[in-house]
Every structure is written in C-alpha cells, then in structure tokens.
Design an enzyme around this catalytic site. Structure first.
Site, PDB file in Angstrom:
ATOM      1  N   SER A 105      18.538 -15.221  -3.873  1.00  0.00           N
ATOM      2  CA  SER A 105      18.109 -16.431  -3.158  1.00  0.00           C
ATOM      3  C   SER A 105      16.639 -16.731  -3.405  1.00  0.00           C
ATOM      4  O   SER A 105      16.246 -17.899  -3.531  1.00  0.00           O
ATOM      5  CB  SER A 105      18.392 -16.293  -1.659  1.00  0.00           C
ATOM      6  OG  SER A 105      17.494 -15.396  -1.023  1.00  0.00           O
ATOM      7  N   LYS A 106      15.807 -15.704  -3.485  1.00  0.00           N
ATOM      8  CA  LYS A 106      14.386 -15.930  -3.734  1.00  0.00           C
ATOM      9  C   LYS A 106      14.148 -16.415  -5.169  1.00  0.00           C
ATOM     10  O   LYS A 106      13.294 -17.289  -5.403  1.00  0.00           O
ATOM     11  CB  LYS A 106      13.584 -14.652  -3.469  1.00  0.00           C
ATOM     12  CG  LYS A 106      13.612 -14.177  -2.032  1.00  0.00           C
ATOM     13  CD  LYS A 106      13.058 -15.201  -1.057  1.00  0.00           C
ATOM     14  CE  LYS A 106      11.557 -15.256  -1.071  1.00  0.00           C
ATOM     15  NZ  LYS A 106      11.027 -16.191  -0.035  1.00  0.00           N
ATOM     16  N   PRO A 142      21.761 -10.132  -2.836  1.00  0.00           N
ATOM     17  CA  PRO A 142      21.807 -11.570  -2.560  1.00  0.00           C
ATOM     18  C   PRO A 142      20.458 -12.124  -2.113  1.00  0.00           C
ATOM     19  O   PRO A 142      20.120 -13.266  -2.426  1.00  0.00           O
ATOM     20  CB  PRO A 142      22.862 -11.692  -1.460  1.00  0.00           C
ATOM     21  CG  PRO A 142      23.757 -10.512  -1.681  1.00  0.00           C
ATOM     22  CD  PRO A 142      22.840  -9.407  -2.122  1.00  0.00           C
ATOM     23  N   TYR A 143      19.681 -11.343  -1.375  1.00  0.00           N
ATOM     24  CA  TYR A 143      18.344 -11.781  -0.985  1.00  0.00           C
ATOM     25  C   TYR A 143      17.493 -12.068  -2.220  1.00  0.00           C
ATOM     26  O   TYR A 143      16.866 -13.128  -2.331  1.00  0.00           O
ATOM     27  CB  TYR A 143      17.670 -10.719  -0.119  1.00  0.00           C
ATOM     28  CG  TYR A 143      16.194 -10.972   0.095  1.00  0.00           C
ATOM     29  CD1 TYR A 143      15.746 -12.116   0.742  1.00  0.00           C
ATOM     30  CD2 TYR A 143      15.244 -10.052  -0.356  1.00  0.00           C
ATOM     31  CE1 TYR A 143      14.387 -12.350   0.931  1.00  0.00           C
ATOM     32  CE2 TYR A 143      13.888 -10.278  -0.164  1.00  0.00           C
ATOM     33  CZ  TYR A 143      13.468 -11.426   0.474  1.00  0.00           C
ATOM     34  OH  TYR A 143      12.128 -11.653   0.645  1.00  0.00           O
ATOM     35  N   GLY A 144      17.460 -11.125  -3.163  1.00  0.00           N
ATOM     36  CA  GLY A 144      16.693 -11.337  -4.380  1.00  0.00           C
ATOM     37  C   GLY A 144      17.175 -12.547  -5.164  1.00  0.00           C
ATOM     38  O   GLY A 144      16.370 -13.303  -5.721  1.00  0.00           O
TER      39      GLY A 144
END
Length: 334
Positions: free
Chosen positions: A151-152, A147-149
């Site tokens: 979002s970026k 999910p971090y990737g």
C-alpha cells in the site's frame, strides 16, 4: 508558510505540527482519528497544538470528505496520514487500501485543484517498501513482503504519477523505524517499555535477532521539515545511524529502567523485516540533514515519557522548546 499536515494527531504528525508552529508557520492539521489505536492517545498528542492561535484543525477523512478548502493556499503539504504496521495488514487490507491508497489519491487530487501556490508535497513512505531486507540506498529494489508495504509503494506511485502528469512538486521520504515519546502502542519499543512498567512478559516475535536502524522522532521531524527544501522528484531514506537487534534493544531498556525483562518468544509474523537499516547519504548530501540523537539517549527519553505520561521525557517538544499559548482553536469540518 502555510503548512498542511495530514495525520496531525498521530505519533510523528503531532511532533511535526509542534515544530512547524515553533518555527513560526501556520499549520492546518487534518486527522480522521481512524481507530487503528486508541483515540485517547491521539487526543493527548494534540493537547498542546490545539491551544495555538496559528493551528487550525480539520476533522476530515481523506477517503470520503471534501478536502479542497482545507488544502487551499497551502505552501507545503506533509502527507503523513496512514494506517501503519505490517502484521495487521494481512487481515485488514481493505483499511490499508482505503486509507493509504485511496486516501492519498483523493488528497493529491484536492491539492492539484486547490493548492495553486504549492511549493512541495512531501509524502511519508516507509522502509517496508523494500521488503525483508531494507538495506542500502534508495536505488535498492522495492519488493514489499506485506500488504502494508504494498500500500505504501502504491501510494508512492500515485505521487509520482501526479508529479509526471501535473507537475506536482513531490518529495518522497522513506522512514525507518521511528521511535520516541508518543510512539504508537503497537510498535516494538512502546510495547517493551509497557511490559517492563507493568511487570509483564516481553513478547518477541521470531528469534529477536532481527536488526533495526532506529530513528528518533525529533530527527525524523527535522528531516521532514528539511524535505520542504529538497529537490522536487526525489526519494530519500530517513534513518538513524545505529542498528541493533531487538534483543539488544531490550537489554538497553533493561539498563535504562533497572528492570529485568522476562522474554517470551513467539512465532515470527509474516511480513516482518529481517534487517532494516537506512543509508541516508543522499539526503544528507542534498539538504544537510544528519540524525543527532543516539539510540541510548532516545530510548531513555521514551522510557521516561511512558513512565510519566504527558512529559515527553521531560520536554513536551522533542525538537525544541514548547510554545505556550492561551487561546484555543478547533475547527470541526465534518
């Protein structure tokens, strides 16, 4: 120049503010002190710049506060504010969505309306947009596995949309495993050093053979500053030249510290990258940037900065001599 830095109290952002001030620029720092790690870390990061007469700090949350006055008259905006880290993003996705995506959108809108003389909007993305294997150049497919990737990558797309529709002068940087003094406490090298200092076991997620190309924070800051002169609309990888496995990095830190690590292996975490090593030829060709700090030297500086907090490995500024001033200026803009 008048430079706005979001995430100004963070690991990379605080070093960037110091370097911009050292170069004679006016710096407007923005940070919400989001508690993704202890606020006292961020307070220490800002200890020097708050005393500089050309530094103006705004305690603003990109997700909710009015931003127009803080970004007005900016020549360059360096957008580093984000909630980082892949592992936590699975259970706290709302934080990543609001900070990394919604916050970026609101900042872009504020800049579009208020920053009439803007020369560059530099967005700090991450190698996580590539997914499990982050190798090769910028043309490699973006296939985030956390999910971090996601979002970026979504924030990158927002930047591109504003560039296409409103001619915003966007440059996107994809950072690869930045380390050095003031590294976030959740990051691998910081955690390993703390375990060695406290004679605790070093926790390794997975088999330890995952490979990272590590970028010293001073080199990362130099790249970020150089991006203010990069061609508009480009995407660049920013990474150091040396790639090592996590186990090899632990051995290097054992040699630097003179201590032996007790390694405890734990299950691999979902979303962790297997191999992340930047190909930065494009950035070198466009702006002349090359990483200068060898991994052994950078790790030694990080070791000493954590062993003696506040020293930054013997020099407060990792990119140049520190600037000493006497007048303090803090603008609380809530």
């Amino acid at each position: 120049m008048r430079c706005v830095v979001t995430g100004a109290a963070g690991f990379i952002g605080s070093h960037l503010c110091e370097e911009l001030l050292r170069r004679g620029h006016i710096v407007v720092g923005i940070d919400a002190f989001v508690p993704n790690y202890p606020p006292e870390f961020k307070a220490r990061n800002q200890a020097v710049v708050l005393a500089h007469p050309h530094y103006h700090f705004h305690a603003l949350d990109l997700r909710s506060d009015l931003l127009e006055s803080a970004v007005a008259d900016a020549d360059v905006v360096f957008h580093l504010a984000a909630v980082s880290g892949s592992a936590k993003s699975w259970s706290a996705f709302d934080d990543y969505l609001s900070c990394n995506v919604s916050g970026t959108h609101r900042l872009l809108e504020a800049v579009r309306v208020s920053a009439s003389r803007l020369k560059r909007f530099v967005y700090a993305s991450a190698s996580s947009v590539y997914g499990t294997l982050a190798v090769g150049g910028e043309a490699a497919p973006a296939q985030p596995v956390s999910p971090y990737g996601v979002s970026k990558l979504a924030a990158e797309q927002l930047c591109r949309a504003h560039a296409d529709e409103f001619a915003l002068p966007v440059v996107i940087l994809r950072y690869f495993n930045v380390y050095g003094p003031r590294q976030r406490p959740d990051m691998a090298y910081h955690s390993i050093i703390e375990a060695l200092l406290q004679d605790r076991p070093v926790r390794v997620f997975g088999d330890g053979r995952q490979v990272r190309g590590s970028t010293f924070v001073g080199d990362c800051v130099a790249a970020t500053v150089a991006a203010a002169e990069a061609p508009v609309g480009e995407v660049y990888n920013v990474g150091g030249g040396e790639a090592v496995s996590l186990l090899d990095a632990i051995r290097k830190l054992e040699s630097i510290s003179g201590r032996r690590a007790e390694i405890v292996f734990e299950p691999a975490r979902p979303g962790d990258q297997r191999h992340a090593h930047a190909e930065s030829t494009k950035f070198r060709n466009h702006v002349g940037w090359v990483p200068l700090v060898r991994l052994d030297d950078g790790l030694e500086r990080q070791w000493h900065s954590q062993a003696a907090p506040g020293t930054d490995g013997g020099n407060r500024s990792v990119t140049g001599p520190s600037t000493r001033t006497t007048s303090a200026k803090l603008i609380a803009a809530r």
